[in-house]
Scaffold this active site. Sequence first.
Site, PDB file in Angstrom:
ATOM      1  N   ASP A 110      42.283   7.294  -1.750  1.00  0.00           N
ATOM      2  CA  ASP A 110      42.687   6.526  -0.571  1.00  0.00           C
ATOM      3  C   ASP A 110      42.303   5.060  -0.753  1.00  0.00           C
ATOM      4  OD1 ASP A 110      43.241   9.041   0.269  1.00  0.00           O
ATOM      5  OD2 ASP A 110      42.032   8.972   2.090  1.00  0.00           O
ATOM      6  N   HIS A 157      38.391   1.203   0.395  1.00  0.00           N
ATOM      7  CA  HIS A 157      38.719   2.158   1.459  1.00  0.00           C
ATOM      8  C   HIS A 157      37.595   2.041   2.485  1.00  0.00           C
ATOM      9  CE1 HIS A 157      40.460   5.626   3.332  1.00  0.00           C
ATOM     10  NE2 HIS A 157      39.530   6.485   2.960  1.00  0.00           N
ATOM     11  N   HIS A 166      35.469  11.890   1.512  1.00  0.00           N
ATOM     12  CA  HIS A 166      36.006  12.340   2.796  1.00  0.00           C
ATOM     13  C   HIS A 166      36.375  13.826   2.697  1.00  0.00           C
ATOM     14  CE1 HIS A 166      37.118   8.177   4.659  1.00  0.00           C
ATOM     15  NE2 HIS A 166      35.973   8.633   5.125  1.00  0.00           N
ATOM     16  N   HIS A 199      49.989  11.617   0.069  1.00  0.00           N
ATOM     17  CA  HIS A 199      49.002  11.387   1.128  1.00  0.00           C
ATOM     18  C   HIS A 199      49.660  10.742   2.345  1.00  0.00           C
ATOM     19  CE1 HIS A 199      45.274  10.016   3.125  1.00  0.00           C
ATOM     20  NE2 HIS A 199      44.674  10.949   2.418  1.00  0.00           N
ATOM     21  N   ASP A 235      38.786  15.716   3.618  1.00  0.00           N
ATOM     22  CA  ASP A 235      40.108  16.194   3.199  1.00  0.00           C
ATOM     23  C   ASP A 235      40.325  16.056   1.697  1.00  0.00           C
ATOM     24  OD1 ASP A 235      40.038  13.448   3.703  1.00  0.00           O
ATOM     25  OD2 ASP A 235      42.187  13.317   4.076  1.00  0.00           O
ATOM     26  N   HIS A 236      39.335  15.527   1.002  1.00  0.00           N
ATOM     27  CA  HIS A 236      39.411  15.430  -0.457  1.00  0.00           C
ATOM     28  C   HIS A 236      38.317  16.244  -1.146  1.00  0.00           C
ATOM     29  CE1 HIS A 236      42.373  12.032  -0.555  1.00  0.00           C
ATOM     30  NE2 HIS A 236      41.988  12.007   0.707  1.00  0.00           N
ATOM     31  N   HIS A 276      36.954  10.388  -3.586  1.00  0.00           N
ATOM     32  CA  HIS A 276      35.984   9.939  -2.582  1.00  0.00           C
ATOM     33  C   HIS A 276      35.561  11.139  -1.750  1.00  0.00           C
ATOM     34  CE1 HIS A 276      39.792   9.831  -0.456  1.00  0.00           C
ATOM     35  NE2 HIS A 276      39.201   9.601   0.700  1.00  0.00           N
TER      36      HIS A 276
END
Lengths: 406, 406
Positions: free
Chosen positions: A227, A156, A39, A285, A41-42, A37
């Site tokens: 996530d 999510h 976001h 995570h 942090d990914h 996804h």
Amino acid sequence: MHKDGQVWIFDCGEGSQIQFQKSSLRPGRIAKIFITHLHGDHMFGLPGLLCTIGNAVQERPEFVLELYGPKGLRKFVRQSLSLSRSLLPYGYVVHELVPLSEQYPANWGEWNVDHDSTGPLHPQEKQGRDIVAGDGPSWDLLCDDGLCVKAGLLHHTIPSFGFVVTEADQNGRLDVSKLRGLGVPTGPLYGKLKKGETVTLKSGTIIEPSQVLGPTKLGRKASILGDTRDPWSMAHLVKDSDVLLHEATMQNSLHDKAIEFGHSTPAMAAKFADCVGVKRLVLFHYSQRYKPVSKETSESETTEILLKEAKDALPPTSACEVIAAEDLMEISITRSAQDTDTSEFWALRKRRSGGGSQDAQQLLAVASPKCSTYSATKSNQLVGENIPQFVSLFSVLYNKGCPNPS
Amino acid sequence: MHKDGQVWIFDCGEGSQIQFQKSSLRPGRIAKIFITHLHGDHMFGLPGLLCTIGNAVQERPEFVLELYGPKGLRKFVRQSLSLSRSLLPYGYVVHELVPLSEQYPANWGEWNVDHDSTGPLHPQEKQGRDIVAGDGPSWDLLCDDGLCVKAGLLHHTIPSFGFVVTEADQNGRLDVSKLRGLGVPTGPLYGKLKKGETVTLKSGTIIEPSQVLGPTKLGRKASILGDTRDPWSMAHLVKDSDVLLHEATMQNSLHDKAIEFGHSTPAMAAKFADCVGVKRLVLFHYSQRYKPVSKETSESETTEILLKEAKDALPPTSACEVIAAEDLMEISITRSAQDTDTSEFWALRKRRSGGGSQDAQQLLAVASPKCSTYSATKSNQLVGENIPQFVSLFSVLYNKGCPNPS
């Protein structure tokens, strides 16, 4: 693809290339990158990693790096590389997964962001596919040389996916002494039997492959989920996985908060893993509040809490094993043969053994690069020698995540 | 602005937030971020840092973080934050510097990238200014509470800028014993004299400020230049800087290669610094081939080579001091008084002293966070207690740079 030591990356938070350099893997081996996804942090480590791969491989214009991820990934990569004027010495392509409407939060429309890629392609970019969901639902990403990758739907705060890598079953070895005993002459008939074909000898005798083949080598399955506050839409895909990487952001007592932010608890992950017959559940995570066991201090909570909660959530009869990923950890996974002892041998290695051949029964491993002083980055790897090496790299620098609208 | 311990960042390569966490500075103090140019090793850490600041400051909707950088920066930030669905608990604004045509390479048009920001603003974004060059040329960024920042033109492979921070001169202290001796009554006249105004006593005596003020505190000047193969268009701005951060990517023997990639050698930096009267030259932005002195091995070349070449390039009479920045290094800079001993006292500290007040003559410092095992990130800071702290964060992860078209 099976034989050239490819590395596959799953998620790429900021600093992933730094963690990658600490591992035993080589950037020039990276062949595919999967993003669960969008976001930060990914994903925010992706432009930098693409440049670093460029430095590692020198000029390889014939090579095309494949990226897979949700709609919007193509635009992010193209804009980041183009505005930074970053040419690459290799080609790349972004295949986008088109989310289902149920993956969007209710307030998605309140912040209208254009996810379509606009403008000309990056000079090294090839036009990617738009992959829509099939029955299941599942998204068919690739099927090549004995390995298939499908994506499944997760819930999510933004569209999120899980990836399932499935290895094809392989016929067992030919038993030469049995072949001789049955009077099968050396030559083309050996090859046909090896492929699973029934053959007829000159004498008229019919030989079935099962008479001369050793036990079938069952293909393995690794599932790496993004996530999620609910993995159950992927149950049919994750079913019977040898390894499942499932997030466990907060402990069970914070269940409501976890759900609010689109995340899972250890109990949620464990129940899902057990119900769908996962052999090994790898938690990852974690919220930054949980320190690696090796960094434990009198004040800090560690991932041991999460591990215990997951184990406690399994029924006593469960065959599912649970481990809590740590940075640079590697785990080998057995390949079970159909009609022999199918007990698993799980070897946990801190580093890949240098050189030499590995036990043929240990082709997959899970590893997670070591936490930096500040638990800055946390990564998890599935590595193997005869199949691509899987690396899951996400950043927990801000794993609370930027506040998001749902 | 002088008094609230602001932190200003100059450039933000991937991993900057990790290095930042290793420093003594706090993300919540970051007030302004200046980007010299849009190459990834100077910019890819920006979206992540903005999210991390968000976690540090909690909810501060009234606060507006100011970013300054070349045209295209606004689009990069907006797209990265929007596609990753990153809301921020504070506002931000991107002021763009419009480059001059001479800053673009000849082949710029061959790769047509739209640098205009399109679509709606990010929900926390305020509309920024487009800053065009004035005479000099120079770009006037801000002038606020005794600190002015201008940008100047550099020649690199893409539009690149240098930033010059100038502190206003301050009148010296009132000498109370002299005031009494001259019969100046306490009250409003003290304030007028302190401000530099001439006053007349009831007796008719005229008092000049110079009679009762201590030595003027000269404002300091810090110049932080982006990548360049030619800094001379900034000579008028950098002139008499207390500190100049100038890149020295490759040693003198690689001069032609350095120029080809838009970079400088130590000799180029030193000659420029000496000619424009820089008091202290800080070399940084080294090719990865040069290891920090502390990491020296029998095989490796270190930054000592670059330092020596810069020193050797100075004329014997030069008053310019040279140091080679290392990660997490900090350097204090004196503030010279006009009519007292103006010899500088340069203190080099490995860490900022914890708490307590500093010598008033040491307000500026240069620091550079420690190299990671892989020299992954290299950062340089100019820090102070009574003025904003300046931090230069760029990444040398791929400081060969993605191959670029010129």
